[in-house]
Design a protein around this motif. Structure first.
Motif, PDB file in Angstrom:
ATOM      1  N   ILE A  80      16.494  12.078  28.769  1.00 40.78           N
ATOM      2  CA  ILE A  80      16.261  13.290  29.548  1.00 40.78           C
ATOM      3  C   ILE A  80      17.399  14.284  29.307  1.00 40.78           C
ATOM      4  CG2 ILE A  80      17.262  12.222  31.628  1.00 40.78           C
ATOM      5  CD1 ILE A  80      15.204  13.914  33.252  1.00 40.78           C
ATOM      6  N   ALA A  86      24.312  17.922  32.706  1.00 43.32           N
ATOM      7  CA  ALA A  86      24.847  16.754  33.417  1.00 43.32           C
ATOM      8  C   ALA A  86      25.580  15.814  32.478  1.00 43.32           C
ATOM      9  CB  ALA A  86      23.708  16.015  34.150  1.00 43.32           C
ATOM     10  N   LEU A  87      26.417  16.374  31.624  1.00 42.57           N
ATOM     11  CA  LEU A  87      27.237  15.523  30.751  1.00 42.57           C
ATOM     12  C   LEU A  87      28.310  14.848  31.600  1.00 42.57           C
ATOM     13  CD1 LEU A  87      27.681  17.911  27.706  1.00 42.57           C
ATOM     14  CD2 LEU A  87      26.133  15.977  27.917  1.00 42.57           C
ATOM     15  N   PHE A  88      28.837  13.720  31.096  1.00 42.74           N
ATOM     16  CA  PHE A  88      29.913  13.045  31.806  1.00 42.74           C
ATOM     17  C   PHE A  88      31.211  13.789  31.484  1.00 42.74           C
ATOM     18  CE2 PHE A  88      26.879   9.494  30.691  1.00 42.74           C
ATOM     19  CZ  PHE A  88      26.231   9.549  31.909  1.00 42.74           C
ATOM     20  N   ALA A  99      27.519   6.321  25.673  1.00 43.94           N
ATOM     21  CA  ALA A  99      27.205   5.841  27.025  1.00 43.94           C
ATOM     22  C   ALA A  99      25.728   5.533  27.184  1.00 43.94           C
ATOM     23  CB  ALA A  99      27.644   6.869  28.066  1.00 43.94           C
ATOM     24  N   ALA A 100      24.898   6.132  26.319  1.00 46.31           N
ATOM     25  CA  ALA A 100      23.458   5.920  26.440  1.00 46.31           C
ATOM     26  C   ALA A 100      22.957   4.800  25.532  1.00 46.31           C
ATOM     27  CB  ALA A 100      22.717   7.216  26.128  1.00 46.31           C
ATOM     28  N   ARG A 141      22.631  12.659  23.427  1.00 45.13           N
ATOM     29  CA  ARG A 141      22.732  11.550  24.370  1.00 45.13           C
ATOM     30  C   ARG A 141      21.337  11.022  24.733  1.00 45.13           C
ATOM     31  NH1 ARG A 141      25.407  12.544  30.206  1.00 45.13           N
ATOM     32  NH2 ARG A 141      23.474  13.706  30.461  1.00 45.13           N
ATOM     33  N   ARG A 145      19.555   6.982  23.543  1.00 45.34           N
ATOM     34  CA  ARG A 145      18.933   5.977  24.411  1.00 45.34           C
ATOM     35  C   ARG A 145      17.742   5.319  23.708  1.00 45.34           C
ATOM     36  NH1 ARG A 145      18.523   2.365  27.835  1.00 45.34           N
ATOM     37  NH2 ARG A 145      17.192   2.462  29.656  1.00 45.34           N
TER      38      ARG A 145
END
Lengths: 366, 222
Positions: A80, A86-88, A99-100, A141, A145
């Motif tokens: 998504i 909404a990045l870390f 991270a994904a 990202r 996933r």
């Protein structure tokens, strides 16, 4: 690998929607803010649970309220891209991408970042990246996933126009290699028409019109019912020549087109969005006119609505140009299906961001 | 200078921080993210030790820890000594009266993590535990650090509750704050002055280190 969605809910906004997205297809959910499109996306991702819903991906139910199936968000293989990404913030671009991943792999992260044209930015934190670059990290990202469904929530709304144009090109280029269904939520009809294969127009929690992009965008009345004056045709074209006066000559199936400000190298396959209300019709080939594009064709059909305007579909070879003219003009001209007409288009009336790179053809096996 | 009292205070503060950290993380996170009926009441309860006079709070703890209370009786049979007037009793009391100092900043810390970022963590396939470890704790860290420093400093300085629950047993419950009071009562103002200065120095140092670390984290995040 298809995505099937059925959602019914009363709150926070009434929703009663069902649709299906084929693998590799991009479905645009368009509508005003508050129409429920983002809520819909959130229920696919597992971030919101509607009263009655079924989300099936590849035949596997992620959510089925009737059968009490409800996979938590982290167990749904979904990519998504959020509206503000909404990045870390505490991780670098590469770490965000890793991270994904199920098993973080720096080489793979670099490969995906290269794919979205972010080579050399691996070590930057989100705060050190421009809006467009952050959006690319968010896309990378989501892809990392290995999603079975890719969801894009107004992904271009937070960047400026120039960046948006280049991001459109990248998404289109990227799509050739994507095999999963893609859902794009947007309120921008141009964005939807340039990027999507199919569209669903959502109004007050219901789909008021669904179909191929060309079908929906030609339905002026359906669009007008939503307060959108944006009926438009899409023509494929190839960049033929950049002229010294700043215009660009395109080879389109409807004949040569002269447009301003097309930034693509000669030979590039592009798509041009022609707004129906920008097109003038004439029976005789006009002479002494400032408009540079005069395209001869035949009236395929005339669609009347309730308002003072009609939409004339002008067939030019296998393609159609739409002209939104007054009912009065159509009557004065005595237009009938089969008549020869000339569609007139000013070079300056096609906005820069209505020209985009054409998608590469994909295998059509589903 | 009562080194035993200082060491006891530091041990008390250390244990309080260690025991309260997981409580602050769980409760702070819960209060930050969940909406439920009676949330306001819970938040008010957590803040109560902040507004009650230490003697009142200490009195209730004394009653609750006493030999006639279920907790006191349980402690007596299980550990063979009473909970009041013991170091363990002080630790339990300290954990309770520090709840607002630990939970409140922790809650603010978790609230500072944007909801879409947490949702992105879920959509990246992170389980709630992994999301806590990889995303929420690093981002809520300034709040958690404030929580721990406030707890530590506040424990060093607490007087009334410690006196009520622990009394002033040297090496067991006499903290530095109580030792200072004892010295003043005995007209030994020189010792009281030295110990007060040491307490000021330790508190100042702790808070300075926190500010420095917070600034560093702030730079790391932006």
């Amino acid at each position: 690998m298809a995505l099937e969605v059925m959602v019914r809910a009363d709150a926070p906004i009434p929703l009663d929607i069902a649709f299906r997205v084929a693998p590799g297809d991009l479905m645009a959910l368009v509508g005003h803010s508050g129409s429920g499109k983002t809520t819909l996306l959130r229920s696919i991702a597992g971030l919101w649970r509607p009263t009655h819903a079924r989300v099936v991906v590849n035949g596997v139910p992620w959510l089925d309220t009737a059968a009490r199936v409800d996979l938590p968000a982290h167990r749904r293989r979904v990519g998504i891209v959020f509206q503000n990404y909404a990045l870390f913030p505490h991780m670098t671009a590469a770490e965000n991408v890793m991270a994904a991943m199920d098993s973080p792999d720096r080489h793979e992260a670099t490969r995906i970042l290269d794919l979205v044209n972010l080579d050399g930015m691996n070590a930057r934190k989100p705060a050190q990246l421009s809006g467009g670059q952050q959006q690319r990290v968010a896309v990378a990202r989501a892809l990392a996933r290995r999603p079975q469904a890719l969801l894009l929530d107004e992904p271009f709304s937070a960047v400026d126009r120039l960046t948006r144009e280049s991001l459109y090109g990248e998404i289109i280029a990227l799509r050739a290699s994507l095999e999963m269904p893609v859902v794009l939520v947007t309120h921008d009809m141009n964005e939807a028409q340039i990027l999507a294969d199919r569209m669903a127009v959502i109004e007050s929690g219901r789909i008021v019109r669904e179909g191929s992009t060309a079908e929906v965008m030609a339905d002026a009345d359906a669009l007008r019912a939503m307060g959108i004056r944006e009926a438009a045709a899409m023509l494929p074209a190839v960049v033929a020549e950049h002229l010294p006066d700043g215009l660009t000559r395109l080879d389109a199936p409807t004949g040569p087109l002269l447009l301003a400000g097309v930034e693509a190298v000669t030979g590039t396959r592009i798509r041009v969005r022609i707004m129906a209300h920008e097109v003038i019709l004439s029976r005789a080939r006009p002479d002494g006119l400032s408009a540079q594009n005069i395209i001869a064709g035949n009236v395929a059909r005339i669609v009347e609505g309730r308002g003072p305007a009609v939409t004339v579909h002008v067939a030019v070879g296998a393609h159609e140009i739409l002209a939104r003219i007054t009912r009065r003009a159509a009557a004065q001209m005595g237009l009938q299906p089969g008549d020869t007409v000339h569609a007139i288009l000013k070079s300056m009336s096609v906005a820069r961001d209505h020209v985009a790179r054409a998608p590469r053809p994909r295998r059509a096996d589903d | 200078m009562d080194w035993t009292a200082l060491w006891l205070s530091l041990r008390l503060a250390g244990w309080t921080v260690v025991l309260l950290f997981p409580v602050a993380v769980l409760a702070g996170r819960f209060l930050a993210y969940r909406r439920f009926g009676g949330k306001g009441l819970i938040e008010a309860l957590v803040m109560l030790p902040l507004v009650l006079p230490p003697t009142v709070f200490g009195f209730y703890l004394l009653v609750a820890f006493g030999r006639n209370s279920p907790l006191g009786a349980f402690w007596q049979t299980f550990f063979g000594h009473q909970l009041v007037f013991s170091f363990e009793g002080l630790v339990v009391a300290s954990v309770i009266f520090n709840l607002p100092f630990a939970i409140q900043p922790a809650q603010r810390g978790f609230e500072a993590v944007p909801t879409p970022v947490r949702e992105a963590a879920s959509c990246c396939g992170m389980s709630p535990m992994r999301s806590l470890w990889k995303v929420e704790l690093p981002l809520a860290w300034p709040g958690l650090m404030t929580a721990m420093v406030l707890t530590f400093a506040h424990t060093l300085g607490e007087f009334g509750i410690v006196l009520m629950v622990g009394g002033s047993i040297p090496g067991e419950t006499r903290t530095i704050a109580i030792a200072i009071y004892d010295r003043v009562q005995a007209f030994d103002t020189d010792s009281a002055a030295v110990m007060s200065a040491v307490l000021v120095a330790i508190s100042l140092f702790t808070i300075a280190v926190t500010y420095w670390l917070s600034a560093r984290i702030g730079r790391r995040l932006s």
